[in-house]
Enzyme design. Structure first.
Site, PDB file in Angstrom:
ATOM      1  N   SER A 198     -16.444  -6.007 -32.540  1.00  0.00           N
ATOM      2  CA  SER A 198     -16.519  -5.144 -31.357  1.00  0.00           C
ATOM      3  C   SER A 198     -17.821  -5.414 -30.609  1.00  0.00           C
ATOM      4  O   SER A 198     -18.445  -6.457 -30.808  1.00  0.00           O
ATOM      5  CB  SER A 198     -16.409  -3.678 -31.761  1.00  0.00           C
ATOM      6  N   ASN A 199     -18.237  -4.510 -29.749  1.00  0.00           N
ATOM      7  CA  ASN A 199     -19.506  -4.658 -29.027  1.00  0.00           C
ATOM      8  C   ASN A 199     -20.103  -3.273 -28.804  1.00  0.00           C
ATOM      9  O   ASN A 199     -19.554  -2.273 -29.253  1.00  0.00           O
ATOM     10  CB  ASN A 199     -19.281  -5.414 -27.713  1.00  0.00           C
ATOM     11  N   HIS A 200     -21.219  -3.231 -28.065  1.00  0.00           N
ATOM     12  CA  HIS A 200     -21.984  -1.977 -27.976  1.00  0.00           C
ATOM     13  C   HIS A 200     -21.600  -1.077 -26.806  1.00  0.00           C
ATOM     14  O   HIS A 200     -22.309  -0.126 -26.501  1.00  0.00           O
ATOM     15  CB  HIS A 200     -23.478  -2.307 -27.846  1.00  0.00           C
TER      16      HIS A 200
ATOM     17  N   ALA B 175     -15.818  -3.580 -21.779  1.00  0.00           N
ATOM     18  CA  ALA B 175     -16.324  -4.795 -22.416  1.00  0.00           C
ATOM     19  C   ALA B 175     -15.235  -5.232 -23.398  1.00  0.00           C
ATOM     20  O   ALA B 175     -15.165  -4.759 -24.535  1.00  0.00           O
ATOM     21  CB  ALA B 175     -17.626  -4.499 -23.138  1.00  0.00           C
TER      22      ALA B 175
END
Ligand code: PMT
Length: 408
Positions: A216-218, A284
């Site tokens: 995943s991402n932030h 994102a």
């Protein structure tokens, strides 16, 4: 005169459909609040609803008879008259069963006959247990009602009749009244995006490796949610396609569709795209996902583990390839270097009308902050840079640019 003193629903004709759910008891408070706001209320109930609250109670509060069956009163066309009388038909609570029947166009009770005859805007406030709410059949029925142009009043999270805690509670009567007020305000007011449907993607996606791990991402979703709210404030009917995050919105002009993976986000966006005038892609989205998802936890073994990744669908690119002349597409570009070059490349290659560039090289910009620093590039070659601002202010700048482009 203060705004509070103005009865915002004065003279509005609200047709309340009450279906069978424990939340039917809240219909009494709802009617009282509507009447207090100056609305004229007529009620139709399903027979199942009478098990939770009596027609006499609702008739007394609304000061109107509560018909239950197509042949109760008057003549056969009773439902047509009721459907045509209303400024808004509000189904609250809308049970899973009634939602399913509305989606299919079934007509086996008076409430459904009135619904099918209604020529006014229709809103529905779902109420059911969490598992029913998440069942694919309910998801698809709710999507169908939204595709008919009906507005879903956001569902609440809390204690459910089953004793479980989760999503599925009907919105509180106060929230439903606020939703109606926004509806009439938007209808009367001359908001620039009235009548426009906008889709906003926000938050991260997660791509499963095995049952316990994911890529995943932030992203927190804050930027996308701020844009959804600014669009709704400008009058748009907003569908927020939101990846996994604890951030949320209670804005009454926004319907939230929760997704997890890039594939789910792709499907949620592309099915809605034909009805949308504006899309803003602030999510994102993971560019790659594991080619194979292990069905059991991967055990620690060798010193190195290789995971094969494959590309996820590029949502924005696919919208850009299929968009019509009246549809406006806004993308984001997040980079750490060569920001302008990459942003312009995405604007061109994804056939966007506008791109919002933000950089992780700028302090206070990007993931999770409450602030952002952006530069906007549009398809006409205009470039506008803004200082660091709150994400709400950035969202206003983006919405202003969208409205300008619409009138260009
Ligand atoms: O959520 P916050 O914590 O508030 O943070 C905000 C943000 C940094 C996430 C936001 O401002 C932002 O920059 N979002 C886009 C992040 C991104 O993925 O950028 P990108 O340059 O990799 O993607 C370009 C565009 O294509 C984006 O509009 C993206 O949504 C879209 N995309 C990307 C990949 C993919 N498979 N499908 C897409 O639609």
């Amino acid at each position: 005169m203060s705004m509070d003193a103005i009865k915002m629903l004065q003279g509005k004709k609200i047709l309340l459909g009450v279906s069978g759910s424990i939340a039917a008891y809240k219909a009494a408070t709802l009617i009282r609040l509507l009447v207090k706001e100056g609305a004229e209320v007529k009620v139709v109930m399903t027979n199942a609803a009478t098990g939770f609250i009596t027609p006499l109670t609702l008739a007394t509060l609304s000061k109107n008879e509560v018909p239950l069956n197509i042949s109760d009163h008057d003549s056969w066309n009773n439902h047509v008259r009721l459907g045509r009388w209303a400024d808004v038909m509000l189904i609250a609570p809308a049970s899973a069963n009634t939602i399913a029947k509305m989606a299919l166009g079934l007509c086996d009770n008076l409430l459904l006959a009135v619904y099918l005859s209604a020529t006014c805007p229709v809103m529905f406030a779902p109420a059911m247990d969490e598992d029913m709410w998440h069942h694919p059949a309910t998801r698809s029925n709710v999507d169908k009602l939204i595709s008919y142009g009906h507005q879903q009043i956001p569902i609440a999270t809390g204690e459910l009749a089953s004793g479980l805690f989760g999503e599925g509670r009907m919105a509180e009567p106060e929230q439903i009244v606020a939703f109606l007020k926004t509806h009439f305000q938007q209808k009367n007011g001359n908001k620039p995006l009235n009548g426009t449907t906008a889709i906003v993607t926000a938050g991260p996606t997660i791509e499963h490796i095995d049952p316990v791990r994911y890529i995943s991402n932030h992203s927190s979703g804050k930027m996308g949610i701020a844009i959804a709210e600014a669009l709704a404030d400008a009058g748009a009917n907003v569908q927020l396609v939101l990846g996994p995050t604890s951030q949320q919105t209670s804005h009454t002009g926004i319907t939230t569709i929760k997704v997890q993976t890039a594939q789910e986000m792709f499907e949620a966006v592309t099915t809605r795209f034909p009805h949308a005038g504006i899309v803003v892609a602030a999510a994102a989205v993971a560019d790659y996902r594991p080619a194979n998802v292990a069905d059991r936890k991967i055990k620690k073994g060798e010193a190195q583990l290789h995971i094969d990744l494959e590309k996820t669908p590029d949502i924005l690119r696919s919208l850009g390839d299929s968009k019509g002349p009246q549809q406006l597409l806004v993308g984001f570009s997040l980079e750490t270097n060569n920001e302008k070059e990459y942003a312009l490349k995405k604007l061109r290659e994804k056939h966007l009308d506008l791109i919002v560039m933000n950089s992780l090289a700028d302090a206070g910009a990007g993931f999770n902050y409450d602030t952002n620093k952006v530069t906007l590039f549009d398809k006409n070659g205009q470039e506008r840079s803004f200082p660091l601002k709150s994400k709400q202010e950035v969202a206003q700048d983006i919405v202003s640019a969208i409205i300008e482009l619409q009138h260009a």
